[in-house]
Scaffold this motif. Sequence first.
Motif, PDB file in Angstrom:
ATOM      1  N   ALA A  42       0.768  -1.046  -0.014  1.00  0.00           N
ATOM      2  CA  ALA A  42       0.226  -0.060   0.239  1.00  0.00           C
ATOM      3  C   ALA A  42       0.920   1.226  -0.030  1.00  0.00           C
ATOM      4  O   ALA A  42       0.628   2.082  -0.720  1.00  0.00           O
ATOM      5  CB  ALA A  42      -0.820  -0.039   1.195  1.00  0.00           C
ATOM      6  N   LEU A  43       1.833   1.288   0.913  1.00  0.00           N
ATOM      7  CA  LEU A  43       2.830   2.457   0.939  1.00  0.00           C
ATOM      8  C   LEU A  43       3.618   2.633  -0.546  1.00  0.00           C
ATOM      9  O   LEU A  43       3.661   3.675  -0.918  1.00  0.00           O
ATOM     10  CB  LEU A  43       3.905   2.246   1.974  1.00  0.00           C
ATOM     11  N   PHE A  44       4.096   1.709  -1.228  1.00  0.00           N
ATOM     12  CA  PHE A  44       4.603   1.593  -2.386  1.00  0.00           C
ATOM     13  C   PHE A  44       3.707   2.040  -3.214  1.00  0.00           C
ATOM     14  O   PHE A  44       4.222   3.034  -4.198  1.00  0.00           O
ATOM     15  CB  PHE A  44       5.497   0.295  -2.882  1.00  0.00           C
ATOM     16  N   ASN A  45       2.419   1.634  -3.552  1.00  0.00           N
ATOM     17  CA  ASN A  45       1.497   2.029  -4.325  1.00  0.00           C
ATOM     18  C   ASN A  45       1.117   3.582  -4.220  1.00  0.00           C
ATOM     19  O   ASN A  45       0.996   4.328  -5.051  1.00  0.00           O
ATOM     20  CB  ASN A  45       0.297   1.176  -4.086  1.00  0.00           C
ATOM     21  N   THR A  46       1.125   3.941  -2.836  1.00  0.00           N
ATOM     22  CA  THR A  46       0.884   5.413  -2.672  1.00  0.00           C
ATOM     23  C   THR A  46       1.813   6.215  -3.078  1.00  0.00           C
ATOM     24  O   THR A  46       1.945   7.435  -3.690  1.00  0.00           O
ATOM     25  CB  THR A  46       0.528   5.453  -1.134  1.00  0.00           C
ATOM     26  N   ILE A  47       3.106   5.938  -2.545  1.00  0.00           N
ATOM     27  CA  ILE A  47       4.313   6.788  -3.172  1.00  0.00           C
ATOM     28  C   ILE A  47       4.702   6.806  -4.594  1.00  0.00           C
ATOM     29  O   ILE A  47       4.865   7.952  -5.279  1.00  0.00           O
ATOM     30  CB  ILE A  47       5.736   5.929  -2.693  1.00  0.00           C
ATOM     31  N   MET A  48       4.230   5.692  -5.348  1.00  0.00           N
ATOM     32  CA  MET A  48       4.523   5.676  -6.669  1.00  0.00           C
ATOM     33  C   MET A  48       3.636   6.575  -7.396  1.00  0.00           C
ATOM     34  O   MET A  48       3.745   7.358  -8.283  1.00  0.00           O
ATOM     35  CB  MET A  48       4.231   4.328  -7.320  1.00  0.00           C
ATOM     36  N   LYS A  49       2.273   7.027  -6.787  1.00  0.00           N
ATOM     37  CA  LYS A  49       1.262   8.104  -7.336  1.00  0.00           C
ATOM     38  C   LYS A  49       1.508   9.243  -6.786  1.00  0.00           C
ATOM     39  O   LYS A  49       0.485  10.324  -7.046  1.00  0.00           O
ATOM     40  CB  LYS A  49      -0.002   7.456  -6.897  1.00  0.00           C
ATOM     41  N   GLN A  50       2.495   9.590  -5.981  1.00  0.00           N
ATOM     42  CA  GLN A  50       2.756  11.043  -5.679  1.00  0.00           C
ATOM     43  C   GLN A  50       3.117  11.907  -6.701  1.00  0.00           C
ATOM     44  O   GLN A  50       3.741  11.677  -8.016  1.00  0.00           O
ATOM     45  CB  GLN A  50       3.756  10.966  -4.654  1.00  0.00           C
ATOM     46  N   ASP A  51       3.033  13.004  -6.775  1.00  0.00           N
ATOM     47  CA  ASP A  51       3.586  14.187  -7.808  1.00  0.00           C
ATOM     48  C   ASP A  51       5.134  13.972  -8.104  1.00  0.00           C
ATOM     49  O   ASP A  51       5.654  13.860  -6.901  1.00  0.00           O
ATOM     50  CB  ASP A  51       3.093  15.628  -7.496  1.00  0.00           C
ATOM     51  N   ILE A  52       5.710  14.736  -8.802  1.00  0.00           N
ATOM     52  CA  ILE A  52       7.197  14.929  -9.093  1.00  0.00           C
ATOM     53  C   ILE A  52       7.648  15.672  -7.998  1.00  0.00           C
ATOM     54  O   ILE A  52       8.814  15.307  -7.568  1.00  0.00           O
ATOM     55  CB  ILE A  52       7.414  15.191 -10.527  1.00  0.00           C
ATOM     56  N   HIS A  53       6.950  16.682  -7.567  1.00  0.00           N
ATOM     57  CA  HIS A  53       7.284  17.677  -6.685  1.00  0.00           C
ATOM     58  C   HIS A  53       7.551  16.881  -5.441  1.00  0.00           C
ATOM     59  O   HIS A  53       8.654  17.085  -4.621  1.00  0.00           O
ATOM     60  CB  HIS A  53       6.200  18.891  -6.536  1.00  0.00           C
ATOM     61  N   PHE A  54       6.967  15.777  -5.050  1.00  0.00           N
ATOM     62  CA  PHE A  54       6.975  15.124  -3.751  1.00  0.00           C
ATOM     63  C   PHE A  54       8.284  14.484  -3.702  1.00  0.00           C
ATOM     64  O   PHE A  54       9.170  14.492  -2.753  1.00  0.00           O
ATOM     65  CB  PHE A  54       5.904  13.886  -3.729  1.00  0.00           C
ATOM     66  N   PHE A  55       8.917  13.668  -5.008  1.00  0.00           N
ATOM     67  CA  PHE A  55      10.181  13.238  -5.029  1.00  0.00           C
ATOM     68  C   PHE A  55      11.099  14.223  -5.350  1.00  0.00           C
ATOM     69  O   PHE A  55      12.344  13.916  -4.613  1.00  0.00           O
ATOM     70  CB  PHE A  55      10.041  12.178  -6.321  1.00  0.00           C
ATOM     71  N   ASP A  56      11.017  15.253  -5.633  1.00  0.00           N
ATOM     72  CA  ASP A  56      12.186  16.466  -5.545  1.00  0.00           C
ATOM     73  C   ASP A  56      12.427  16.837  -4.175  1.00  0.00           C
ATOM     74  O   ASP A  56      13.536  17.001  -3.613  1.00  0.00           O
ATOM     75  CB  ASP A  56      11.748  17.634  -6.440  1.00  0.00           C
ATOM     76  N   LYS A  57      11.260  16.813  -3.202  1.00  0.00           N
ATOM     77  CA  LYS A  57      11.662  17.205  -2.105  1.00  0.00           C
ATOM     78  C   LYS A  57      11.779  16.007  -1.063  1.00  0.00           C
ATOM     79  O   LYS A  57      12.419  16.478   0.227  1.00  0.00           O
ATOM     80  CB  LYS A  57      10.394  18.142  -1.231  1.00  0.00           C
ATOM     81  N   SER A  58      11.263  14.872  -1.370  1.00  0.00           N
ATOM     82  CA  SER A  58      11.676  13.533  -0.730  1.00  0.00           C
ATOM     83  C   SER A  58      12.958  13.191  -0.607  1.00  0.00           C
ATOM     84  O   SER A  58      13.356  12.845  -1.986  1.00  0.00           O
ATOM     85  CB  SER A  58      10.674  12.923  -0.755  1.00  0.00           C
ATOM     86  N   LEU A  59      13.729  12.747   0.428  1.00  0.00           N
ATOM     87  CA  LEU A  59      15.054  11.874   0.058  1.00  0.00           C
ATOM     88  C   LEU A  59      14.823  10.666  -0.190  1.00  0.00           C
ATOM     89  O   LEU A  59      14.030   9.842   0.288  1.00  0.00           O
ATOM     90  CB  LEU A  59      15.863  12.172   1.449  1.00  0.00           C
ATOM     91  N   THR A  60      15.623   9.851  -1.036  1.00  0.00           N
ATOM     92  CA  THR A  60      15.403   8.352  -1.480  1.00  0.00           C
ATOM     93  C   THR A  60      15.616   7.658  -0.235  1.00  0.00           C
ATOM     94  O   THR A  60      14.851   6.823  -0.194  1.00  0.00           O
ATOM     95  CB  THR A  60      16.251   8.261  -2.720  1.00  0.00           C
ATOM     96  N   GLY A  61      16.471   7.937   0.369  1.00  0.00           N
ATOM     97  CA  GLY A  61      16.802   6.951   1.689  1.00  0.00           C
ATOM     98  C   GLY A  61      15.780   6.833   2.500  1.00  0.00           C
ATOM     99  O   GLY A  61      15.666   5.853   3.243  1.00  0.00           O
ATOM    100  N   GLU A  62      15.051   8.146   2.868  1.00  0.00           N
ATOM    101  CA  GLU A  62      14.075   8.370   3.745  1.00  0.00           C
ATOM    102  C   GLU A  62      12.853   7.470   3.149  1.00  0.00           C
ATOM    103  O   GLU A  62      12.211   6.742   4.059  1.00  0.00           O
ATOM    104  CB  GLU A  62      13.588   9.802   4.014  1.00  0.00           C
ATOM    105  N   LEU A  63      12.684   7.389   1.805  1.00  0.00           N
ATOM    106  CA  LEU A  63      11.490   6.876   1.338  1.00  0.00           C
ATOM    107  C   LEU A  63      11.775   5.134   1.319  1.00  0.00           C
ATOM    108  O   LEU A  63      10.673   4.513   1.920  1.00  0.00           O
ATOM    109  CB  LEU A  63      11.355   7.166  -0.207  1.00  0.00           C
ATOM    110  N   VAL A  64      13.003   5.138   1.186  1.00  0.00           N
ATOM    111  CA  VAL A  64      13.396   3.403   1.288  1.00  0.00           C
ATOM    112  C   VAL A  64      13.178   2.953   2.622  1.00  0.00           C
ATOM    113  O   VAL A  64      12.776   1.854   3.078  1.00  0.00           O
ATOM    114  CB  VAL A  64      14.601   3.448   0.775  1.00  0.00           C
TER     115      VAL A  64
END
Length: 179
Positions: A42-64
């Motif tokens: 569910a979390l992976f699905n939700t993260i994948m559907k976020q806007d690109i802006h979310f990925f710009d401000k979120s750190l990859t390590g934190e998401l993982v």
Amino acid sequence: SQLRLIVGGLFFIFSVASVAVVIRVSLMSIVGERIAQHLRKALFNTIMKQDIHFFDKSLTGELVNRLSADTSTVAKLLTENLTRTVRSSVTTTSALGCVMYFSPKLSLVALCVLPPTAILAKYFGRVVRTLAQQFQDSLASATQVAAERFSAIRTVRLFGAEDRESSRYARRIDESFSL
């Protein structure tokens, strides 16, 4: 003769209780892993559907880290708390019943002590929950440092900064455990 009967009965009761504990722990472990599995999906699905802006401000390590460690932590907390709540409720109800049966005055004292104890437990539960959240956030930060350094290992090696980056990661881990 009567002593052997009592010892045999106690042995049987403790054996059954031991088997019940093994079954409970095994089942709760399976349930916890399934909860973690569903949370990760569910979390992976939700993260994948976020806007690109979310990925710009979120750190990859934190998401993982959120995807791996935090889902396991939530699943473990859910299963352990459920088991602990049921066990504590049964134990408390049984103990109060026995105390009421044997000594009504003592049961009145127990009923006076129980509410303040419950309030204190709730307060400390909140404190522990806050500390656990801070700990997870701190570990996510350390994981981000590791992910960044691993992905830029050629640059780190080019500048001979392996020791400096190891120290930086060690400081982040130490900060996590200083909470």
